[in-house]
Design an enzyme around this catalytic site. Structure first.
Site, short mmCIF file in Angstrom:
data_model
loop_
_atom_site.label_atom_id
_atom_site.label_comp_id
_atom_site.label_asym_id
_atom_site.label_seq_id
_atom_site.Cartn_x
_atom_site.Cartn_y
_atom_site.Cartn_z
N ASN A 1 0.83 -1.08 0.02
CA ASN A 1 0.08 0.07 -0.25
C ASN A 1 0.97 1.14 -0.06
OD1 ASN A 1 0.68 0.76 2.62
ND2 ASN A 1 -0.34 -0.95 3.29
N THR B 1 -6.05 -8.12 -6.10
CA THR B 1 -7.23 -9.21 -6.10
C THR B 1 -7.67 -9.70 -4.88
OG1 THR B 1 -5.82 -11.09 -6.41
CG2 THR B 1 -6.75 -10.16 -8.43
N GLY B 2 -6.97 -9.19 -3.63
CA GLY B 2 -7.35 -9.84 -2.27
C GLY B 2 -7.89 -8.64 -1.50
N ASP C 1 1.74 -8.49 1.42
CA ASP C 1 2.66 -7.69 2.21
C ASP C 1 2.82 -8.16 3.49
OD1 ASP C 1 1.96 -4.21 2.64
OD2 ASP C 1 3.67 -5.03 2.28
#
Ligand code: APR
Length: 170
Positions: free
Chosen positions: A23, A122-123, A33
């Protein structure tokens, strides 16, 4: 360029560079991440903090990419990129495509020839995976790059199946 699909954990990939679905803060999070920082260790966060202090005071903009060391990961570098949050009201496809293109540009700057990508956005960012796969494959196919070994590392069998069908449809 060889494009392959892998089902598994991106942090285990033996490649020059692993791409992180980060992010803008570059200070960690969940999903990919979280896994990269957990397995890579504090050296990655220290390098991210340095980037925030030096070049990215306001954070890394969506669609851009930047590299750090990879700490304890098998890879040599982590390329952090910030995917767009999916919006049904606004077409942000160009920003998602930019994540792949910019990550490959950074890989070229590093001299990395093998790169592992997650399915960016996509999460937690909720991008429908079939559309994300189409955008991802379109972006890497049209990107001029020295990368010869490009892998998409999909966490689930469903995600793998979507990328496999998208890859197969040319
Ligand atoms: N290896 C490979 N793929 C993974 C892994 C892993 N260890 N963990 C999760 N994934 C998959 C998810 O299943 C999803 O398909 O990666 C894809 C991207 O999901 P997220 O990691 O949630 O990333 P994204 O949707 O881009 O959201 C980014 O989430 O973790 C935070 O800090 C991050 O705020 C940022 C946001």
């Amino acid at each position: 360029m060889q494009v392959t699909l892998v089902q598994g954990d991106i942090t285990a990939q033996q490649v020059d560079a692993v791409v992180n679905a980060a992010n803008s803060s570059l200070l960690g999070g969940g999903g990919v991440d979280g896994a990269i920082h957990r397995r890579g260790g504090p050296a990655i966060l220290a390098a991210c903090r340095e980037l925030r202090a030096s070049h990215y005071g306001k954070g890394l903009p969506t669609g851009q990419a930047v590299a750090t060391v990879a700490g304890d990961l098998p890879a040599r570098w982590v390329i952090h990129t910030v995917g767009p949050v999916f919006s049904p009201a606004e077409d942000r496809s160009h920003l998602l495509a930019s994540c792949y293109r910019e990550s490959l540009r950074v890989a070229d700057e590093l001299g990395a020839t093998s790169v592992a990508f997650p399915a960016i956005s996509t999460g937690i960012y909720r991008w429908p995976i079939d559309d994300a796969a189409r955008i991802a494959l379109g972006a890497i196919r049209s990107a001029p790059t020295q990368v010869t070994d490009l892998r998409f590392v999909l966490f689930t069998p469903d995600a793998y199946g979507v990328f496999e069908r998208t890859l197969g449809t040319g």
